[in-house]
Design an enzyme around this catalytic site. Structure first.
Site, PDB file in Angstrom:
ATOM      1  N   LEU B  14       0.838  -1.212   0.000  1.00 41.20           N
ATOM      2  CA  LEU B  14       0.000   0.000   0.000  1.00 41.20           C
ATOM      3  C   LEU B  14       0.867   1.255   0.000  1.00 41.20           C
ATOM      4  CD1 LEU B  14      -2.943  -0.895   2.411  1.00 41.20           C
ATOM      5  CD2 LEU B  14      -2.859  -0.975  -0.082  1.00 41.20           C
ATOM      6  N   HIS B  15       1.483   1.557  -1.130  1.00 43.07           N
ATOM      7  CA  HIS B  15       2.284   2.772  -1.227  1.00 43.07           C
ATOM      8  C   HIS B  15       1.694   3.625  -2.346  1.00 43.07           C
ATOM      9  CE1 HIS B  15       4.551   2.725  -5.037  1.00 43.07           C
ATOM     10  NE2 HIS B  15       4.007   1.538  -5.074  1.00 43.07           N
ATOM     11  N   ALA B  16       2.162   4.835  -2.480  1.00 40.30           N
ATOM     12  CA  ALA B  16       1.831   5.740  -3.585  1.00 40.30           C
ATOM     13  C   ALA B  16       0.405   5.612  -4.110  1.00 40.30           C
ATOM     14  CB  ALA B  16       2.850   5.578  -4.696  1.00 40.30           C
ATOM     15  N   PRO B  18      -1.681   3.054  -4.969  1.00 38.26           N
ATOM     16  CA  PRO B  18      -2.649   2.223  -4.236  1.00 38.26           C
ATOM     17  C   PRO B  18      -3.125   2.902  -2.945  1.00 38.26           C
ATOM     18  CG  PRO B  18      -0.825   0.885  -4.992  1.00 38.26           C
ATOM     19  CD  PRO B  18      -0.475   2.306  -5.333  1.00 38.26           C
TER      20      PRO B  18
END
Lengths: 574, 86
Positions: B14-16, B18
């Site tokens: 769950l980065h950037a 997403p």
């Protein structure tokens, strides 16, 4: 007026100037000199206008099909709308901080927390919040910030300093030239500019005398910028530009011709690259692939080490872009004049003689294993080769080969797709490697001569030290003999030999190398076309008789003079 | 209160993007939405909160929603997490 700097990327351009703003210096503890209500209102206004700008940029990127940039706008928008961030700023303003200081100190807190996670993806997000809070603060204070993303017309960008990220976010097609007051030839941004083939001059000192929007003439080859031009000067520059364009037209006719001498001896022509994005632009001319990929670009200008995944993406992207042509990846060559903040290497008295490249990897198995795993994984996407720099002894090479085997067996055990049978080579840049070449060759598939370092190690003369620059001569017979020995011994062993230093792209160097028997040349992509034209003028059969005299010349000057007597006059005008 | 357990499957976690889209989706519900992972909890309506949780591939997460549209909120967010590809 003419400013003299250092040439980074050749090419001439006559265009209007665009002065890049300098990053303003802010005081993060500045107290407000207005009532809290006014401070909060100014923050609100700044947020609203940045939100409008982000939405507009996002739509523009999406329309242009630039999905990655559009996504980035989404992320910044989510940060701008984040209620925690906003509450933090409000609290800071209520505590008496000036609006810009409230934003920047809150942004810094988020940035530090993201960096503390010690995760590559998250550190990239730390950069996002850094950029965003700087942007809000500049908006509040009505200050310009360094930004090239909004360029709408062709220009020569004039900057005191330039960050690679600013250049990467630019509309590069509008940048016809680049002048950086404080840059050096080897800084990341210079290498990037050269890869993007933007005519670039660095280190010309005082660029503040250039006026915004005035017509300037940049000569990337001579390293000069003409500004505040009189009518006569302008006319002279236009004449020069025409001559340059004519020459360029001639060169372009060599685009699809093969790289061969006048008497039909074919050679390999390869590119030196620093960033895979250089391969996204179509090259000037056909070529045989990448002879040197300086992988350390992934490690510079950042606070954390790139992960295996990030490296894999970069190598795979480059391999795919080459469509089956070879990609020779040099493992990290950090140290010397290139430092990686993430490694926190101590300053050394003699960095070129010190802790550098494989010498660091001998102690840091984590570093080299991560890289080799990424390389082996990416190798399923193309013809990837691995090359170890700064090999001085057979034992060093053996350690690196053991790491390579270990990386492959780890991947096999973990059931991760990879290729273990890739070609392996070394850089020949230390005289001890030339002397021991037979034993080194028994273990590898190819060598590539790094002429820049080979010269400095042959003469024990730091190539960045002006006072000993008289020793920085690749045409000296001492160097020519080492190269000749390397070419001959490699051939006897049936292995491949190329050269990837500055010498390969140099007019005199190219001829000397061809005469010494080298048949693989790797150089920056801006030099490829000219190399084709130069090679087409050489009659290698006839020039062979020059080999012995070159190797027995007294010094570099005599060797150059020998070439000048024997080569056609037009060779030196091409 | 509704709680649904799922697994983050996409490579980058769950980065950037997403994370940004997760936040945008969570904001469309009235309910308070919390994501619990590795003993940490984060507010699904704050990108900084989600980023600080540093949720990677292979992490088991619990999506918890409390409010008028809790069932719909929890289900939609789990569906979003499970459909992530990059």
């Amino acid at each position: 007026m003419i400013l003299q700097g250092v040439s980074v990327c050749p090419g001439c351009t006559l265009s209007r100037s665009y002065l890049l703003a300098e990053p303003p210096a802010f005081d993060l503890a500045k107290k407000a000199d207005e009532p809290v209500a006014d401070a909060l209102r100014r923050i609100d206004e700044a947020f609203a206008s940045i939100a409008a700008e982000l939405t507009a940029s996002k739509e523009e990127y999406a329309a242009a099909g630039a999905c990655e940039q559009a996504d980035l706008m989404d992320v910044q928008m989510a940060m701008l709308e984040d209620s925690f961030f906003r509450d933090q700023i409000t609290a800071a303003a209520e505590a008496g901080l000036a609006p810009s200081a409230a934003v920047l100190s809150s942004g810094k807190e988020q940035e530090d927390m993201l960096l503390a996670l010690n995760d590559d993806y998250m550190s990239a997000r730390a950069e996002d919040i850094h950029d965003l809070s700087l942007r809000i603060a500049c908006q509040i204070e009505g200050l310009a910030r360094p930004d090239l993303s909004g360029l709408t017309e062709d220009c020569v960008v004039i900057a005191k300093q330039l960050l690679p990220s600013t250049l990467m976010s630019a509309k590069v097609e509008h940048i016809k030239g680049l002048v950086i007051g404080n840059g050096t030839k080897t800084s990341h941004v210079s290498i990037l500019a050269s890869g993007l083939q933007i005519p670039t001059v660095v280190g010309c000192g005082n660029v503040s005398m250039v006026k915004e929007g005035e017509t300037v003439y940049l000569d990337g080859e001579k390293g000069t910028l003409c500004c505040a031009m009189s009518a006569e000067e302008l006319a002279a520059c236009e004449k020069e530009l025409n001559a340059f364009r004519k020459q360029r037209e001639t060169l372009l006719t060599y685009g699809t011709r093969s790289f061969e001498s006048r008497d039909g001896v074919k050679s390999g022509l390869y590119m030196n690259i620093t960033d895979p994005c250089e391969l996204l632009r179509p090259a000037d001319c056909t070529n045989d692939g990448v002879g040197l990929f300086r992988s350390e670009f992934l490690f510079l200008d950042r606070k954390t080490l790139p992960s295996e995944e990030e490296q894999y993406e970069a190598y795979a992207q480059a391999a795919k872009a080459l469509g089956g042509r070879p990609l020779t990846i040099r493992t990290i060559d950090i140290g010397g004049d290139k430092n990686a903040p993430a490694l926190a290497l101590p300053q050394e008295e003699n960095p070129f003689m010190g802790y550098r490249a494989v010498r660091i990897c001998m102690d840091r198995s984590d570093l080299i294993l991560t890289q080799l795993r990424a390389i082996l994984r990416a190798a399923v996407h193309g013809d990837i080769r691995v090359m170890f720099p700064m090999i001085a002894t057979v034992s060093e090479l053996d350690v690196m080969l053991d790491y390579l085997k270990l990386a492959a067996s780890q991947l096999t055990k973990e059931n991760i797709s990879h290729r273990a049978d890739i070609k392996v080579g070394i850089m020949v840049e230390i005289p001890s490697a030339v002397i021991m070449l037979d034993q080194l060759l028994a273990r590898i598939d190819f060598v590539s001569i790094g002429s820049n370092d080979l010269v400095q190690y042959t003469f024990a003369a730091d190539r960045l030290n002006e006072k000993v620059s008289y020793l920085n001569k690749f045409m000296h017979p001492a160097v020519l003999r080492l190269i000749h020995q390397t070419v001959s011994v490699t051939r006897e062993h049936g292995k491949e030999c190329s050269l990837c230093g500055e010498m390969a792209g140099d007019r005199v160097g190219l001829a000397a190398l061809a005469i010494l028997g080298l048949r693989k040349f790797s150089m920056s992509s801006s030099k490829l076309l000219r190399a084709k034209r130069l090679m087409s003028m050489l009659d290698l059969g006839a020039l062979r008789s020059l080999q012995e005299p070159l190797l027995h010349a007294r010094d570099a000057e005599e060797a150059v003079a020998l070439l000048k007597q024997s080569l056609p006059g037009e060779y030196f005008g091409a | 209160m509704v709680e649904i357990t799922t697994m983050v499957q996409n490579k980058t976690g769950l980065h950037a993007r997403p994370a940004a889209q997760l936040v945008a989706l969570a904001k469309t519900f009235q309910s308070k939405v919390t994501v619990l992972a590795d003993g940490r909890s984060c507010d699904a309506k704050s990108i900084f909160s989600v980023l600080h949780a540093c949720i990677k591939q292979g992490t088991e997460v619990v999506v918890r929603a409390e409010g008028a549209d809790e069932q719909n909120a929890a289900e939609s967010i789990v569906k979003y997490i499970e459909a992530l590809e990059e």
